[in-house]
Design an enzyme around this catalytic site. Structure first.
Site, PDB file in Angstrom:
ATOM      1  N   ASN A 116      29.852  78.727  57.509  1.00 42.96           N
ATOM      2  CA  ASN A 116      30.031  78.308  58.901  1.00 42.96           C
ATOM      3  C   ASN A 116      30.906  79.307  59.641  1.00 42.96           C
ATOM      4  O   ASN A 116      31.346  80.304  59.058  1.00 42.96           O
ATOM      5  CB  ASN A 116      30.603  76.883  58.963  1.00 42.96           C
ATOM      6  CG  ASN A 116      31.948  76.804  58.278  1.00 42.96           C
ATOM      7  OD1 ASN A 116      32.911  77.427  58.711  1.00 42.96           O
ATOM      8  ND2 ASN A 116      32.036  76.046  57.188  1.00 42.96           N
ATOM      9  N   ASP A 171      29.969  70.689  53.949  1.00 44.48           N
ATOM     10  CA  ASP A 171      29.741  69.313  53.512  1.00 44.48           C
ATOM     11  C   ASP A 171      28.801  69.244  52.317  1.00 44.48           C
ATOM     12  O   ASP A 171      28.951  68.407  51.445  1.00 44.48           O
ATOM     13  CB  ASP A 171      29.161  68.489  54.674  1.00 44.48           C
ATOM     14  CG  ASP A 171      30.210  68.266  55.760  1.00 44.48           C
ATOM     15  OD1 ASP A 171      31.376  68.066  55.397  1.00 44.48           O
ATOM     16  OD2 ASP A 171      29.859  68.343  56.965  1.00 44.48           O
TER      17      ASP A 171
HETATM   18  O1  C5P Z   1      34.999  65.402  57.014  1.00 44.15           O
HETATM   19  P1  C5P Z   1      35.414  66.557  57.841  1.00 44.15           P
HETATM   20  O2  C5P Z   1      34.909  67.879  57.317  1.00 44.15           O
HETATM   21  O3  C5P Z   1      35.141  66.444  59.290  1.00 44.15           O
HETATM   22  O4  C5P Z   1      37.010  66.543  57.703  1.00 44.15           O
HETATM   23  C1  C5P Z   1      37.808  67.592  58.112  1.00 44.15           C
HETATM   24  C2  C5P Z   1      39.085  67.620  57.315  1.00 44.15           C
HETATM   25  O5  C5P Z   1      38.856  67.370  55.937  1.00 44.15           O
HETATM   26  C3  C5P Z   1      39.721  68.997  57.330  1.00 44.15           C
HETATM   27  O6  C5P Z   1      41.096  68.835  57.173  1.00 44.15           O
HETATM   28  C4  C5P Z   1      39.080  69.651  56.123  1.00 44.15           C
HETATM   29  O7  C5P Z   1      39.848  70.750  55.654  1.00 44.15           O
HETATM   30  C5  C5P Z   1      39.033  68.524  55.135  1.00 44.15           C
HETATM   31  N1  C5P Z   1      37.906  68.591  54.201  1.00 44.15           N
HETATM   32  C6  C5P Z   1      38.137  68.834  52.861  1.00 44.15           C
HETATM   33  N2  C5P Z   1      37.087  68.834  51.979  1.00 44.15           N
HETATM   34  C7  C5P Z   1      35.818  68.602  52.401  1.00 44.15           C
HETATM   35  C8  C5P Z   1      35.565  68.372  53.749  1.00 44.15           C
HETATM   36  C9  C5P Z   1      36.626  68.374  54.629  1.00 44.15           C
HETATM   37  O8  C5P Z   1      39.286  69.049  52.488  1.00 44.15           O
HETATM   38  N3  C5P Z   1      34.834  68.637  51.534  1.00 44.15           N
END
Ligand code: C5P
Length: 406
Positions: A212, A281
């Site tokens: 990304n 994700d």
């Molecule tokens: O779920 P989302 O990606 O929107 O959440 C963002 C937060 O979660 C950020 O702090 C990101 O660094 C963390 N995150 C993580 N591991 C993942 C996905 C997101 O630590 N697999």
């Protein structure tokens, strides 16, 4: 302009590294400082006072008998005006002199006369590797520290004498960063901060993958700000082309699984975890060991995905977080409805503080705006450059840590 309003007395003692002091002087002024140069007689053998005067835009001082001072007390006047005295280069002989409290030239006299609790003394040693390693120099270094000076360390590498080793003066930009850091309040002293930053890269085959647009700039700025605030900092970085902030330990990773392993491993020592990484994700359910070839049939490969582990949620659920030993901070990059999404994400991730920002307005940029969401509501930190925001965030986190331990 990180040094706006600061008056720095830049002291040069004798050594070939004096040529770097010219660059340093210029850099300090560019950052907004005023610089008063004081040189020893030996320093003037390596670089002329004329050069230093032209760069600092002020007459250089070299003698304790300088009649330009109406009271003939240059050592008093110069040291009282300074926000800091920086000796760069500090020769082995000059360090020995400081340890002894000798004062037979203006620079050592001024250092001795400085109000010790008001005017900090920073020392950038520069000498041959044998001179640096000598027990006498190491003893002097320790004694200077014990006497309240700030020792800035040395670089390693090729030396002017042709030898290779420790003892080079730090580069001007490194010295300047150390000076800027020195002026920051040490609100995280004693803390160990773990920061995840940048994107992850999920391989499809050895030459392709999913990633990304995260640049890692916000996370790197936070790592720098935490280090400036006195914390021990570990930065777990996805694939980014950014320079490691000074004094920060960096662990490079590629995939979300690598990042997870590194963060879990480091979290045992950490007291704060700040998850700024834009973790993918999903990852491809299989990664081909050889490049997937286009075979001319027009058929496209079928890609399947599996969900990546959530690093933040995992660490926020750990026993150390539950016991209040690990304070977890999440980030949310959204495109709209920031408050609602950030609030929901804070609940979902089970973290005390979640920082929202608008993804498309920050990815790759040098500035950003933050929305700090906690159990009591939200507070906005308006648009600013990422380092300024990082310092404000670090100050905010430090206050929360103090409250938590009360
Ligand atoms: O779920 P989302 O990606 O929107 O959440 C963002 C937060 O979660 C950020 O702090 C990101 O660094 C963390 N995150 C993580 N591991 C993942 C996905 C997101 O630590 N697999």
């Amino acid at each position: 302009m990180e040094l706006n309003g600061k008056h720095i007395v830049l002291g040069l003692s004798g050594g070939i590294a004096c040529y770097k002091a010219a660059e340093l002087c210029r850099a300090l002024i560019k950052e907004g400082a005023t610089v008063q140069v004081v040189m020893t007689e030996a320093a003037a053998q390596f670089i002329t006072p004329v050069t230093m005067q032209a760069l600092s835009n002020r007459p250089v001082y070299g003698s304790q008998w300088d009649a330009r001072e109406p009271n003939n007390m240059a050592h008093i006047n110069l040291s009282r005006e300074a926000d800091a005295i920086l000796i760069a280069p500090a020769s082995a002989d000059f360090m020995a002199k400081l340890v002894q409290g000798r004062a037979d030239d203006l620079l050592s006299l001024m250092c001795l006369a400085r109000p010790i609790d008001k005017v900090p003394l920073l020392i950038a040693p520069a000498m041959n590797r044998e001179m640096w390693a000598h027990p006498a120099t190491q003893r002097n270094r320790a004694q200077l520290k014990a006497d309240g000076a700030q020792l800035l360390g040395v670089g390693k590498g090729e030396q002017a004498c042709g030898e290779t080793g420790d003892g080079r003066m730090l580069e001007p930009q490194e010295l300047m960063q150390d000076l800027i850091a020195f002026f920051q309040p040490k609100v995280l002293a004693g803390h160990h901060v773990l920061v995840s930053a940048g994107p992850t890269f999920e391989a499809i085959d050895p030459v392709r993958g999913i990633t990304n647009l995260s640049s890692g700039k916000m996370g790197f700025a936070i790592a720098r700000a935490a280090q400036e605030a006195g914390a021990t900092v570990t930065l777990v970085a996805g694939p980014v082309a950014l320079t490691t902030p000074r004094g920060v330990s960096r662990i490079d990773v590629v995939s979300a699984q690598d990042m997870m392993a590194a963060c879990v491993n480091q979290a045992d020592q950490a007291t704060v975890f700040i998850a700024t990484a834009a973790v993918a994700d999903w990852r491809p359910d299989t990664s081909a060991s050889q490049k997937i070839k286009k075979d001319g049939s027009g058929l496209v490969p079928k890609l399947g995905f599996v969900e990546n582990p959530d690093i933040l949620a995992t660490l926020a659920q750990s026993s150390r977080a539950a016991k209040g030993e690990l304070f977890c901070v999440g980030f949310a990059a959204e495109s709209h409805d920031l408050l609602a999404h950030a609030t929901a994400k804070r609940w979902r991730k089970n973290v005390p503080l979640l920082v929202g920002n608008i993804g498309p307005a920050t990815f790759g940029q040098d500035d950003n705006a933050l929305l700090l969401v906690d159990a009591n509501g939200a507070r906005e930190i308006p648009r600013n450059d990422k380092l300024a925001l990082a310092r404000l965030l670090v100050a905010d986190i430090a206050k929360r840590l103090v409250k938590q331990s009360d």
